[in-house]
Design a protein around this motif. Sequence first.
Motif, PDB file in Angstrom:
ATOM      1  N   MET A 176      25.878   5.059  20.782  1.00  0.00           N
ATOM      2  CA  MET A 176      26.873   5.175  19.718  1.00  0.00           C
ATOM      3  C   MET A 176      27.858   4.008  19.760  1.00  0.00           C
ATOM      4  SD  MET A 176      27.590   9.272  20.048  1.00  0.00           S
ATOM      5  CE  MET A 176      28.877   9.279  18.789  1.00  0.00           C
ATOM      6  N   ILE A 177      28.271   3.647  20.959  1.00  0.00           N
ATOM      7  CA  ILE A 177      29.216   2.533  21.113  1.00  0.00           C
ATOM      8  C   ILE A 177      28.594   1.223  20.662  1.00  0.00           C
ATOM      9  CG2 ILE A 177      30.419   1.125  22.837  1.00  0.00           C
ATOM     10  CD1 ILE A 177      30.819   3.796  24.406  1.00  0.00           C
ATOM     11  N   LYS A 178      27.362   0.960  21.107  1.00  0.00           N
ATOM     12  CA  LYS A 178      26.701  -0.290  20.746  1.00  0.00           C
ATOM     13  C   LYS A 178      26.436  -0.377  19.248  1.00  0.00           C
ATOM     14  CE  LYS A 178      26.398  -1.998  24.936  1.00  0.00           C
ATOM     15  NZ  LYS A 178      25.175  -2.272  25.669  1.00  0.00           N
ATOM     16  N   ASN A 179      26.273   0.772  18.600  1.00  0.00           N
ATOM     17  CA  ASN A 179      26.043   0.803  17.152  1.00  0.00           C
ATOM     18  C   ASN A 179      27.341   0.801  16.348  1.00  0.00           C
ATOM     19  OD1 ASN A 179      23.298   0.805  17.505  1.00  0.00           O
ATOM     20  ND2 ASN A 179      23.018   2.992  17.100  1.00  0.00           N
ATOM     21  N   GLY A 180      28.489   0.764  17.031  1.00  0.00           N
ATOM     22  CA  GLY A 180      29.766   0.697  16.338  1.00  0.00           C
ATOM     23  C   GLY A 180      30.264   2.009  15.762  1.00  0.00           C
ATOM     24  N   GLU A 181      29.712   3.131  16.209  1.00  0.00           N
ATOM     25  CA  GLU A 181      30.057   4.424  15.616  1.00  0.00           C
ATOM     26  C   GLU A 181      31.464   4.896  15.956  1.00  0.00           C
ATOM     27  OE1 GLU A 181      27.004   7.405  16.080  1.00  0.00           O
ATOM     28  OE2 GLU A 181      25.409   5.896  15.931  1.00  0.00           O
ATOM     29  N   ILE A 182      32.072   4.372  17.020  1.00  0.00           N
ATOM     30  CA  ILE A 182      33.467   4.736  17.314  1.00  0.00           C
ATOM     31  C   ILE A 182      34.379   3.513  17.191  1.00  0.00           C
ATOM     32  CG2 ILE A 182      32.746   6.650  18.805  1.00  0.00           C
ATOM     33  CD1 ILE A 182      33.718   4.956  21.194  1.00  0.00           C
ATOM     34  N   GLY A 183      33.863   2.479  16.542  1.00  0.00           N
ATOM     35  CA  GLY A 183      34.657   1.283  16.328  1.00  0.00           C
ATOM     36  C   GLY A 183      34.744   0.414  17.572  1.00  0.00           C
ATOM     37  N   LYS A 184      35.565  -0.600  17.476  1.00  0.00           N
ATOM     38  CA  LYS A 184      35.757  -1.509  18.602  1.00  0.00           C
ATOM     39  C   LYS A 184      36.357  -0.767  19.785  1.00  0.00           C
ATOM     40  CE  LYS A 184      38.117  -5.811  19.892  1.00  0.00           C
ATOM     41  NZ  LYS A 184      38.755  -5.264  21.103  1.00  0.00           N
ATOM     42  N   ILE A 185      35.786  -0.976  20.976  1.00  0.00           N
ATOM     43  CA  ILE A 185      36.322  -0.355  22.183  1.00  0.00           C
ATOM     44  C   ILE A 185      37.610  -1.077  22.581  1.00  0.00           C
ATOM     45  CG2 ILE A 185      35.931   0.132  24.629  1.00  0.00           C
ATOM     46  CD1 ILE A 185      34.319   1.900  22.850  1.00  0.00           C
ATOM     47  N   ARG A 186      38.673  -0.298  22.734  1.00  0.00           N
ATOM     48  CA  ARG A 186      39.969  -0.863  23.129  1.00  0.00           C
ATOM     49  C   ARG A 186      40.124  -0.900  24.644  1.00  0.00           C
ATOM     50  NH1 ARG A 186      43.886  -0.087  19.153  1.00  0.00           N
ATOM     51  NH2 ARG A 186      45.311  -1.078  20.626  1.00  0.00           N
ATOM     52  N   LYS A 187      39.746   0.200  25.285  1.00  0.00           N
ATOM     53  CA  LYS A 187      39.770   0.258  26.747  1.00  0.00           C
ATOM     54  C   LYS A 187      38.925   1.426  27.220  1.00  0.00           C
ATOM     55  CE  LYS A 187      44.105   2.886  27.173  1.00  0.00           C
ATOM     56  NZ  LYS A 187      45.460   2.885  27.771  1.00  0.00           N
ATOM     57  N   VAL A 188      38.617   1.414  28.507  1.00  0.00           N
ATOM     58  CA  VAL A 188      37.814   2.474  29.116  1.00  0.00           C
ATOM     59  C   VAL A 188      38.570   3.010  30.320  1.00  0.00           C
ATOM     60  CG1 VAL A 188      35.660   3.017  30.304  1.00  0.00           C
ATOM     61  CG2 VAL A 188      35.624   1.491  28.315  1.00  0.00           C
ATOM     62  N   ASN A 189      38.815   4.305  30.339  1.00  0.00           N
ATOM     63  CA  ASN A 189      39.488   4.961  31.463  1.00  0.00           C
ATOM     64  C   ASN A 189      38.464   5.757  32.266  1.00  0.00           C
ATOM     65  OD1 ASN A 189      41.997   3.986  30.644  1.00  0.00           O
ATOM     66  ND2 ASN A 189      42.475   5.801  29.441  1.00  0.00           N
ATOM     67  N   ILE A 190      38.465   5.562  33.578  1.00  0.00           N
ATOM     68  CA  ILE A 190      37.519   6.236  34.463  1.00  0.00           C
ATOM     69  C   ILE A 190      38.290   6.880  35.607  1.00  0.00           C
ATOM     70  CG2 ILE A 190      35.438   5.958  35.868  1.00  0.00           C
ATOM     71  CD1 ILE A 190      34.901   3.332  34.414  1.00  0.00           C
ATOM     72  N   TRP A 191      37.887   8.093  35.984  1.00  0.00           N
ATOM     73  CA  TRP A 191      38.562   8.762  37.092  1.00  0.00           C
ATOM     74  C   TRP A 191      37.542   9.498  37.959  1.00  0.00           C
ATOM     75  CZ3 TRP A 191      38.425  10.155  32.072  1.00  0.00           C
ATOM     76  CH2 TRP A 191      37.993  11.432  31.745  1.00  0.00           C
TER      77      TRP A 191
END
Length: 442
Positions: free
Chosen positions: A178-193
């Motif tokens: 979904m991300i690579k296809n642009g379905e959620i738009g440009k990625i601003r940041k990624v939070n991981i915990w």
Amino acid sequence: MKPTRRKFIEKTLTTTVGFGLFNMIPSNVWAKTVRPSDQVNVALIGCNGHGFSILRHHLNLPGVNCVAICDVDENVLSKRIKEVKETFGQDPKPFKDFREVLEQKDIDAIIIGTPDHWHCLIMVAACEAGKDVYVEKPLANSIGESKIMVDAAAYYKRVVQVGQQQRSGYSFSEPIRMIKNGEIGKIRKVNIWSNFNYGTGAVPANDSLAPSGVDYDFWLGPAPKRPFNPNRFHGSWRHFWDYGGGLMTDWGVHLLDMGIWAMQNPKAPTRVITSATNTSNDVRSRETFDTMSVIYTNEEFTINWDMTAGIQQGPYEKPYGIAFIGEKATIVADRKSFEVYPEWDNDKKEAKAEAIHFTEGSESHNLHVKNFIDCIKSRETPICPPETGRIAALYAHIPNISGRTNEPVLDWDDKKQIFTNSKKANGLITPAYRTPWELPKF
């Protein structure tokens, strides 16, 4: 039924009906239907813990045979040999020295389930011996060893799968699609915990003699000589720098790998900003850190890592997870689920993306192993080759090095394989092997 949910069911019907059966029925039941030319002979080196679980996934596939098991602990070795005989009807040969395993001509592939400090030496030797390799994560216990392993796999032209199995799981692969296809738009940041109780280490114990049947000096191998201590052995070795990197290299490589995967151009980090401490009041036996906050900067988006060992709670009511924050929506994922939280368009009075709530995910070790076996036969590149494992290992090792050297900001030059702003950090890129073991050279 939501589109994503429908797609998942269609995709996994064959897995549930077909592959799922192999999880319940030992492979010897199916062996007669597999042509000899399609059979794969495997050997396991390091069989006490997760390595044996990975072997089970191999043997649940038709046509996979276990011909050898190796471990320096005779007690564990005899137990695992018995389990393979009783569960799968196979009779693997026992070995205590991995070098004797690699001399066996009937072995096609090696599974490396040892502590991290053994990964490099065994993997390179296996490639040299003409074996394909499934090596557990992290790829290696150091940055330098990771690069050596990449070079060895390429030089000997071997199929090597790194055990970062989340790349084979739908709960992560679908969000990445979904991300690579642009379905959620440009990625601003990624939070991981990642928050787990075991990350604080074991309750302190005194040094003692090694258990009967254990070749402890061989277990140490290239690592420095140390008195035997149960906390530096089975189960809790990863909390000591000689053998592992704590919770950061255990869960970090998995989750950070997903952040890396979301990049259009996945690559090594250039600048890493780290706070690494031990803040738990519990008295534990460890060298690694229980609390870490890390920022990875790059041209595409920032990755934030947050780790609190000894705590079982986290954002979105998940002890671990990853949030891909895009302009249209945020995707939150773990191994069993993912949710899409859309942003709201005030002008159009509608959501900017489709809300999705998927909860039918599962562990994907079996699919990851199947991909490895398929690639052994086809000679194609597996889903997690050594270079992918190397980059993920960098994201885990650099913060650990930062904490160990008290250098909160480290700049990494991946082409030169050095830190450009810290001599102390450069001293921890590659370990010094204990005689008579020698670091492989390429």
